[in-house]
Design an enzyme around this catalytic site. Structure first.
Site, PDB file in Angstrom:
ATOM      1  N   LEU A   1       0.833  -1.199   0.000  1.00 43.80           N
ATOM      2  CA  LEU A   1       0.000   0.000   0.000  1.00 43.80           C
ATOM      3  C   LEU A   1       0.867   1.249   0.000  1.00 43.80           C
ATOM      4  O   LEU A   1       0.534   2.268  -0.608  1.00 43.80           O
ATOM      5  CB  LEU A   1      -0.909  -0.005   1.238  1.00 43.80           C
ATOM      6  CG  LEU A   1      -1.855   1.181   1.429  1.00 43.80           C
ATOM      7  CD1 LEU A   1      -2.926   1.190   0.337  1.00 43.80           C
ATOM      8  CD2 LEU A   1      -2.512   1.118   2.804  1.00 43.80           C
ATOM      9  N   ALA A   2       2.007   1.205   0.703  1.00 45.30           N
ATOM     10  CA  ALA A   2       2.947   2.328   0.782  1.00 45.30           C
ATOM     11  C   ALA A   2       4.331   1.776   1.076  1.00 45.30           C
ATOM     12  O   ALA A   2       4.474   0.713   1.687  1.00 45.30           O
ATOM     13  CB  ALA A   2       2.514   3.311   1.879  1.00 45.30           C
ATOM     14  N   SER A   3       5.354   2.524   0.644  1.00 45.81           N
ATOM     15  CA  SER A   3       6.727   2.082   0.858  1.00 45.81           C
ATOM     16  C   SER A   3       7.579   3.272   1.273  1.00 45.81           C
ATOM     17  O   SER A   3       7.497   4.351   0.675  1.00 45.81           O
ATOM     18  CB  SER A   3       7.280   1.453  -0.425  1.00 45.81           C
ATOM     19  OG  SER A   3       8.600   1.024  -0.236  1.00 45.81           O
TER      20      SER A   3
ATOM     21  N   SER B   1      11.539   4.409   3.606  1.00 44.94           N
ATOM     22  CA  SER B   1      12.931   3.978   3.774  1.00 44.94           C
ATOM     23  C   SER B   1      13.099   2.953   4.886  1.00 44.94           C
ATOM     24  O   SER B   1      14.006   2.137   4.846  1.00 44.94           O
ATOM     25  CB  SER B   1      13.821   5.195   4.053  1.00 44.94           C
ATOM     26  OG  SER B   1      13.359   5.879   5.188  1.00 44.94           O
ATOM     27  N   ILE B   2      12.219   2.977   5.880  1.00 40.48           N
ATOM     28  CA  ILE B   2      12.349   2.042   6.998  1.00 40.48           C
ATOM     29  C   ILE B   2      11.507   0.787   6.794  1.00 40.48           C
ATOM     30  O   ILE B   2      11.910  -0.304   7.167  1.00 40.48           O
ATOM     31  CB  ILE B   2      11.971   2.741   8.324  1.00 40.48           C
ATOM     32  CG1 ILE B   2      13.077   3.734   8.693  1.00 40.48           C
ATOM     33  CG2 ILE B   2      11.765   1.745   9.447  1.00 40.48           C
ATOM     34  CD1 ILE B   2      12.827   4.477   9.981  1.00 40.48           C
TER      35      ILE B   2
ATOM     36  N   LYS C   1       2.687  -3.548   8.718  1.00 48.25           N
ATOM     37  CA  LYS C   1       3.919  -2.815   8.385  1.00 48.25           C
ATOM     38  C   LYS C   1       5.114  -3.725   8.652  1.00 48.25           C
ATOM     39  O   LYS C   1       5.262  -4.252   9.758  1.00 48.25           O
ATOM     40  CB  LYS C   1       4.017  -1.533   9.203  1.00 48.25           C
ATOM     41  CG  LYS C   1       5.244  -0.700   8.853  1.00 48.25           C
ATOM     42  CD  LYS C   1       5.087   0.772   9.225  1.00 48.25           C
ATOM     43  CE  LYS C   1       5.039   1.013  10.695  1.00 48.25           C
ATOM     44  NZ  LYS C   1       5.101   2.454  11.032  1.00 48.25           N
TER      45      LYS C   1
ATOM     46  N   ASP D   1       4.400  13.588  14.834  1.00 40.67           N
ATOM     47  CA  ASP D   1       4.521  13.822  13.386  1.00 40.67           C
ATOM     48  C   ASP D   1       3.146  13.848  12.718  1.00 40.67           C
ATOM     49  O   ASP D   1       2.837  12.992  11.883  1.00 40.67           O
ATOM     50  CB  ASP D   1       5.389  12.715  12.777  1.00 40.67           C
ATOM     51  CG  ASP D   1       5.831  13.043  11.356  1.00 40.67           C
ATOM     52  OD1 ASP D   1       5.802  14.235  10.987  1.00 40.67           O
ATOM     53  OD2 ASP D   1       6.213  12.106  10.624  1.00 40.67           O
TER      54      ASP D   1
END
Length: 555
Positions: free
Chosen positions: A128-130, A132-133, A150, A285
Site C-alpha cells: 500500500l505504501a513504501s 525507507s524504513i 507494516k 509527526d
C-alpha cells in the site's frame, strides 16, 4: 571487532564520497575529514544557503534512511540550523522502491511463527505504501478484520547501527577540534537523534505509543487511533486496524462529500492540544499523510513511531513563553529561558534583549486570530541560533508539531488560529499552579528531594574535603555575566528576607492570639482589631511570596 571496524571504515568512505560528489569538498577539508588533494580547485565555495540546502538534501537522500531521518529532524531545529537550509531539509523524501514479496513473506513467517496462509485470510502482495524504513501491506485476519501490516526492511537495523556509530565518532572528533561543535553539544544532539531513531525502529514501542494515545480519547468517539493486534506484532512487524477515509489534505474531496472543514480543524486542534497540555504525551509527526477523515467528521491518527513528551514543568515553561510573547514582556521571556537553564555561558543578555524587542514590536498586542504561532517560534529559533541558545529537544519537537498543524489547519480553515485555541489551555495551566492539590504534590516532591540532598550532604562534604586535600580542585571564576548572577542573588536574598519577615510576623501574631485568649479581650490599636488586621497582612504577604515563587517556574 575487526570486521565491524572494517565495515564502519567502508561506510565512512562511502559517506565522504557522496559529500564530495555533491560539492562539499571544502567543507570536508575544513572539518579535517579529507586532505587538500580531494579539494577541487574549480569548486566555488557556495555562500548561498538555499543552494547549500539543496545539495545537502540530495546528499542525505543518497545516503539512505539514517541520514534522511537525520535531515528531517534537523529541519525542525531552527535553533541549530539556518532557516534557508532547514526549509530545504523539510523537502526530504524517504519514499523508495518496495522490496519483493518473497522477502516480506520470509520476515512475517519467521517473526510470527506460521505461514502467511495460516496467519491471514487474505494478504495483498502489492504494498500500500513504501518508505525507507518499511512498507505497508493490507490483509485480513482469520476473524475477517481488515488490517494494515507494516514490515521493516531487511538489514535496516544493522545499517542504522553502522551509520549511528560513525555519527557518534564524528561528533566526538568535531567537539575535540571545533569550538562551534563544542558550543552546540554535537555529541548530545547525535545521542538524542540516535535514541529517537532507534525508538522508531521498534514497532512494539510504536504499538504501545498508539495504545497510550488511544486511551486519552477513550471517551471521545470523534478521535480514533487504530487498534494494535499484539499477537501479530513484533519489533519488526506491526499489525493495526486498517483505516479508510479521506486524507486531510484532500480538500477537494472533503468538500465534494460534504465534510465540515471548520469542525474538522477544531477537532484536530483540540485533540492535539489536549495531548500536549493535559497529558504531556503527543503525536510527534501529525503531517497530512498521518491524518484521515471518516464519515461524521471523525479524525483518524496514524503512525506513532515519533512521539513527544513534556514534563509538567516544561509544559508550564512553554505556556509562560506564550503568555510573555503575547504580552510583549521581554524580561519575562529571558526569565523563562533562565528557568529552563538554556542560556549559554557566553550569551550576552543585552544583545538578546535587543533582538527579542524586534519580535515584541512586531507582535505586541496583535489579535490572537492574526497571530501565526509557527512564524513567531521560527523567529525565536533564529534568535536562539544567533545567541547559541539550545532549546530542549522536547520543545523543538513541540514547535515542529505546531508548525505542521498550522499548515494542516490553514488549508482546512484559513481563519483558524491555533494561538486562540491554545489560550484556554494556557489559562487552565496557569490556574492549575495555584491548585492546593498541585501545590501539595509539588511541595511533597520538593521536601523528599531536599531530604535526600540533606541525607547525602555529609558524604558529599567528606568527598569534597578529600578532593581538596589531594589538590585536585580547579577554581574557574567567570565575571562576564555578573549582572545575571547578582540579579539572581538579589531575588534569592529578597525572597529569603520576605520569608523571615513573614515567619517573625506569624510568631508575633501567635503571641497576640495567645495573649488575647488569656486576657479574654481583643487587642486593639487605634481602634483597629490587631489580630484581624495582622491576619490579612500575613495572608497578603504569603500570597505574594507564593506568586513570586510560582512565577519563577522553579517551585
Amino acid at each position: 571487532m575487526l570486521k565491524r571496524r572494517m565495515k564502519n571504515a567502508q561506510r565512512s568512505q562511502e559517506i565522504i564520497n557522496v559529500f564530495l560528489r555533491n560539492g562539499f569538498s571544502h567543507v570536508l577539508f575544513r572539518l579535517g575529514l579529507t586532505d587538500r588533494k580531494f579539494t577541487s580547485a574549480d569548486e566555488q565555495i557556495d555562500l548561498n544557503l538555499y543552494h547549500v540546502g539543496k545539495k545537502l538534501r540530495t546528499a542525505l537522500e543518497q545516503l539512505g534512511p539514517t541520514f534522511v531521518k537525520l535531515g528531517q529532524i534537523a529541519s525542525g531545529r531552527r535553533d541549530l540550523v539556518p532557516e534557508e537550509i532547514a526549509s530545504e531539509l523539510e523537502k526530504l523524501q524517504d519514499h523508495v522502491e518496495s522490496f519483493p514479496f518473497e522477502v516480506v513473506r520470509e520476515i512475517i513467517e519467521y517473526q510470527l511463527g506460521g505461514t502467511i496462509e495460516e496467519l491471514f485470510l487474505e494478504f495483498n502482495e502489492k504494498p500500500l505504501a513504501s518508505a525507507s524504513i518499511g512498507q505497508v501491506h493490507t490483509a485480513r485476519l482469520p476473524n475477517g478484520e481488515h488490517v494494515a501490516v507494516k514490515i521493516q526492511r531487511p538489514n535496516i537495523q544493522q545499517q542504522v547501527n553502522t551509520d549511528l556509530a560513525i555519527l557518534h565518532d564524528l561528533a566526538g572528533f568535531l567537539e575535540k577540534n571545533m569550538d562551534w561543535a563544542k558550543a552546540y553539544h554535537i555529541k548530545d544532539l547525535i545521542y538524542e537523534f540516535s535514541h529517537s531513531l532507534r525508538e522508531e525502529l521498534d514497532y512494539q514501542l510504536e504499538g504501545r505509543n498508539a495504545e497510550r494515545i488511544s486511551h486519552q480519547f477513550a471517551k471521545k468517539p470523534t478521535i480514533q487511533v487504530p487498534v494494535v493486534y499484539d499477537e501479530y506484532t513484533t519489533r519488526v512487524v506491526l499489525t493495526t486496524g486498517l483505516v479508510t477515509g479521506i486524507k486531510v489534505s484532500n480538500i477537494g474531496q472533503l468538500d465534494r462529500e460534504g465534510y465540515d472543514r471548520k469542525l474538522i480543524a477544531e477537532r484536530i486542534a483540540d485533540s492535539m492540544l489536549s495531548q500536549v497540555m493535559e497529558n504531556g504525551f503527543f503525536h510527534g509527526d501529525p503531517h497530512p499523510g498521518n491524518i484521515f477523515i471518516a464519515p461524521g467528521n471523525v479524525i483518524h491518527y496514524l503512525d506513532f513511531g515519533m512521539v513527544g513528551q513534556l514534563s509538567k514543568e516544561m509544559t508550564y515553561h512553554f505556556i509562560s513563553l506564550l503568555v510573555a510573547l503575547q504580552k510583549g514582556n521581554i524580561a519575562r521571556l529571558i526569565d523563562v529561558f533562565e528557568a529552563m537553564n538554556i542560556l549559554h555561558e557566553h550569551t550576552k543578555t543585552d544583545a538578546l534583549y535587543r533582538d527579542l524587542q524586534i519580535i515584541q514590536r512586531k507582535y505586541y498586542e496583535t489579535p490572537l486570530t492574526d497571530l501565526r504561532l509557527g512564524d513567531v517560534f521560527m523567529e525565536i529559533f533564529s534568535i536562539a541560533y544567533r545567541h547559541r541558545i539550545r532549546l530542549p529537544n522536547e520543545i523543538a519537537i513541540l514547535v515542529k508539531v505546531i508548525l505542521t498543524l498550522e499548515g494542516v489547519l490553514g488549508k482546512l480553515d484559513p481563519s483558524f488560529s491555533i494561538m486562540k485555541a491554545i489560550e484556554p489551555y494556557g489559562k487552565k495551566m496557569v490556574f492549575k499552579q495555584f491548585d492546593p492539590r498541585y501545590l501539595l504534590e509539588n511541595g511533597w516532591h520538593t521536601f523528599v528531594k531536599n531530604a535526600e540532598i540533606l541525607s547525602e550532604l555529609p558524604n558529599d562534604m567528606k568527598k569534597a574535603i578529600k578532593t581538596i586535600q589531594k589538590g585536585k580542585v580547579e577554581l574557574d571564576v567567570g565575571l562576564k555575566q555578573t549582572n545575571i548572577i547578582f540579579r539572581r542573588l538579589d531575588k534569592i536574598a529578597n525572597r529569603l528576607s520576605l520569608s523571615i519577615v513573614l515567619l517573625a510576623f506569624s510568631i508575633l501574631m501567635v503571641g497576640l492570639i495567645i495573649g488575647s485568649a488569656i486576657a479574654g479581650q481583643t487587642a486593639l490599636f487605634l481602634k483597629l482589631p490587631l489580630i484581624e488586621v495582622g491576619a490579612v497582612i500575613a495572608t497578603l504577604m504569603f500570597i505574594y511570596l507564593l506568586f513570586s515563587i510560582l512565577r519563577s517556574g522553579r517551585i
